[in-house]
Write an enzyme that holds these catalytic residues in place. Sequence first.
Site, PDB file in Angstrom:
ATOM      1  N   ARG A 139       0.804  -1.217   0.000  1.00  0.00           N
ATOM      2  CA  ARG A 139       0.000   0.000   0.000  1.00  0.00           C
ATOM      3  C   ARG A 139       0.838   1.268   0.000  1.00  0.00           C
ATOM      4  O   ARG A 139       0.658   2.147  -0.841  1.00  0.00           O
ATOM      5  CB  ARG A 139      -0.866   0.044   1.248  1.00  0.00           C
ATOM      6  N   THR A 140       1.712   1.366   0.976  1.00  0.00           N
ATOM      7  CA  THR A 140       2.481   2.602   1.102  1.00  0.00           C
ATOM      8  C   THR A 140       3.335   2.816  -0.143  1.00  0.00           C
ATOM      9  O   THR A 140       3.381   3.910  -0.693  1.00  0.00           O
ATOM     10  CB  THR A 140       3.365   2.548   2.362  1.00  0.00           C
TER      11      THR A 140
ATOM     12  N   LYS B  94      21.558  -6.422   8.587  1.00  0.00           N
ATOM     13  CA  LYS B  94      20.843  -5.162   8.392  1.00  0.00           C
ATOM     14  C   LYS B  94      21.764  -3.963   8.244  1.00  0.00           C
ATOM     15  O   LYS B  94      21.708  -3.231   7.276  1.00  0.00           O
ATOM     16  CB  LYS B  94      19.921  -4.921   9.584  1.00  0.00           C
TER      17      LYS B  94
ATOM     18  N   ARG C  56      11.719   2.598   3.728  1.00  0.00           N
ATOM     19  CA  ARG C  56      11.117   1.842   4.833  1.00  0.00           C
ATOM     20  C   ARG C  56      12.142   0.834   5.325  1.00  0.00           C
ATOM     21  O   ARG C  56      12.811   0.170   4.535  1.00  0.00           O
ATOM     22  CB  ARG C  56       9.856   1.116   4.383  1.00  0.00           C
TER      23      ARG C  56
ATOM     24  N   HIS D 280       6.025   6.929  11.126  1.00  0.00           N
ATOM     25  CA  HIS D 280       5.589   6.746   9.745  1.00  0.00           C
ATOM     26  C   HIS D 280       4.905   8.069   9.391  1.00  0.00           C
ATOM     27  O   HIS D 280       3.682   8.169   9.367  1.00  0.00           O
ATOM     28  CB  HIS D 280       4.623   5.556   9.682  1.00  0.00           C
TER      29      HIS D 280
END
Lengths: 313, 423
Positions: A57-58, A85, A107, A137
Amino acid sequence: MINPIKHLLALEALSKEQITEILKYANHFLHHSANQENKQILAFKTVINLFFESSTRTRSSFEIAAKRLGADVINFAIETSSAKKGETLLDTIDNLSAMEADLFIVRHSSSGAAEYLANHLKTHASIINAGDGCHEHPSQGLLDLFAIQYYKKQFDQIKVAIVGDILHSRVARSLIQGLKKLGTPEICVVGPKTLMPSSIDKLGVEVFYDLKPGIQDADVIVMLRLQKERMTGVYLPSEQEYRHIYGIDQQKLTYAKPDVIIMHPGPINRGVEISSEVADGPHSIILKQVSFGVAVRMAIMTLLLKPKALQSL
Amino acid sequence: MTKIAILGGRVVDPVNERDEIANLYIEKGKIISILPSRLEDFVADHTIDAKDKIVCPGLVDTSATILTEDVTHQSVVSSLKLAAVAGITHLASHAFIQNRCLSPSEINDLSRVLNQSNQPKVYFIGALTQNLQGLFLGELMLFKEAGCIGVSNGTQPIISTLVKRHSYEYADMLGLKIFTALEDPFLAQTGCVHEGETSARLGLPGIPSISESLALVKELLLIEDTGVLAHFYRISTDKSVQILKESVRRHLKITSDVAIHQLFLTDAAVQLDNGLLHVRPPFASQDDLQTLRRALKEGVITAISSDHVSLSSQVKELPFQDSEPGIASWPLLLPLTLQLAEEENIPLLEAIKLITSAPAAALGIEGGNLNCGSLANLIVVDLNKTWSREDLVKFGSNTPFLNWPLRGGVCYTIIDGQIAYNA
């Protein structure tokens, strides 16, 4: 008067004026989203969606917003093992710096990742935080604020209840920061003690473990998504029990004001945090949030990359 | 052997309650005399003018990381040279790093090399359980024979209370002290920052205070039950201090330390985009910090340690959550202790005790004093010496103290009567 912003990393870092300004331009884009002239605003600009966590979605919302403004959009999905990471992030920065993109939409599963990238980028590019760990966010926060303003017209005489997994919610943190900035007098967070950050009250919110007093006379209820893996185990005994206590249905809705609006960042777990009849009912503005999202993101991107274009709107 | 005369300094020696202007003479590695007047017929090879300087025992550090994963003798020696620059003459080090444990014979070999280096003396602490896995008892007798002064499981948990109790009983039988980091493995599991307002605001996984105090209570009960001598590393919370107070009142055979940086920083300073303030245990609240300072004054916490570890920028210059914990704290031990003394009105003699004789007693080693007839392990301190960024970075770039106005540094570090460092 336009106040240019280099990056959008957190609502905590924005002033009331900056937030108000973004909401104002979002309103313009909402009503003129398909104008052909918009295509000129970010023409020849390159926007890179850089997603270390999966998102449909984002990412799509940003992509549509960027394309409506005429930008070229490239999507990067980088799956990372948690151990690697940090290294990946460092490597990625240098690679991306070399691509001379104008905007990165990031993100990442670590709080602070977007801010870290913003501080280490070797180029002039802007960064929008599209969710960093459990931190913020901000574009979601802004679209939530936009939705509240759209339906309630003001922020200083309303009660907003945020219900669910507050502990892990970057949506909740951004919204709380935004509402505080805009002067909302009553912000209630509602959820089980196991999913409530200790000392969250220090952020100026009222804490409720019980749904009824939490949403009593609320003008706005924001239901948060509960991740499947948190429904059973060390946080909660079962999905059924969570639904029983915190799931919103027609009956529980009566505690709130008659004109309450129900929001949700999506995707919803039908029948868990929200019943289908509420999700599809007259109080729900969940789908409207999605369309607001595009307008708000158009406003954010324009403000970051082409603030002068806003003067002529 | 060099004959050294240190003239006109303010000699501060907590063990002998000495704080006076005096001359100190070293011959054959030992302190032979401390007196206000000149020692006639002493012909020094080296004379140090200590006017306006402090002469005190070398610093003793209960908790520092000197081993690197490759454990080369060379890397350890170069690390020790830095310790000497910070004024440290004795330090305790785990004989393991992460899950790599040195065997008793490796400890023997390494100790032999280090003893010949005229660098700070290293006292090893062996692995309490095999490979630190918490499943089987370590070879504690062999560690003891290899010179280990105690045993520890580092930061690895021993989940089984049966293994824990037996390992404590076994250590007690051998007269070995256990060195324990206090953390509940389940409560601290995913956390990286003190649980409180900062963790709530920044969305960082928190470690609750109870993680430390709960571990402490369990440890105290087991220690009392088994009778073993124990030392607690890095006390960081108010609640732990309250619990320790009770144990001190009951004369339990325990000692403890607090890391120097814990006395100056709180979680309020944590920034998301870098890991400079990422330490374990995490920086706690202002109330915790005040309690820690009081606990030192009241003798509830025994000593100040450095908790030094040098980390590369690859693991430190990352978002807070992804970075490794640890601060290069050796250079802070002396100047920040002096600052603490000033801020808390602690007499210099008492402050020096916290970083010399008190940690020496906690480790059960010789050192931390200026006894005549003892080996000369001491430092000459210039209270006005300032630290530049370059000075600090030599110890590791992982420090949030680069812009602090640190005052007080070492002019000379003397180890076993030899000059190990000269500024």
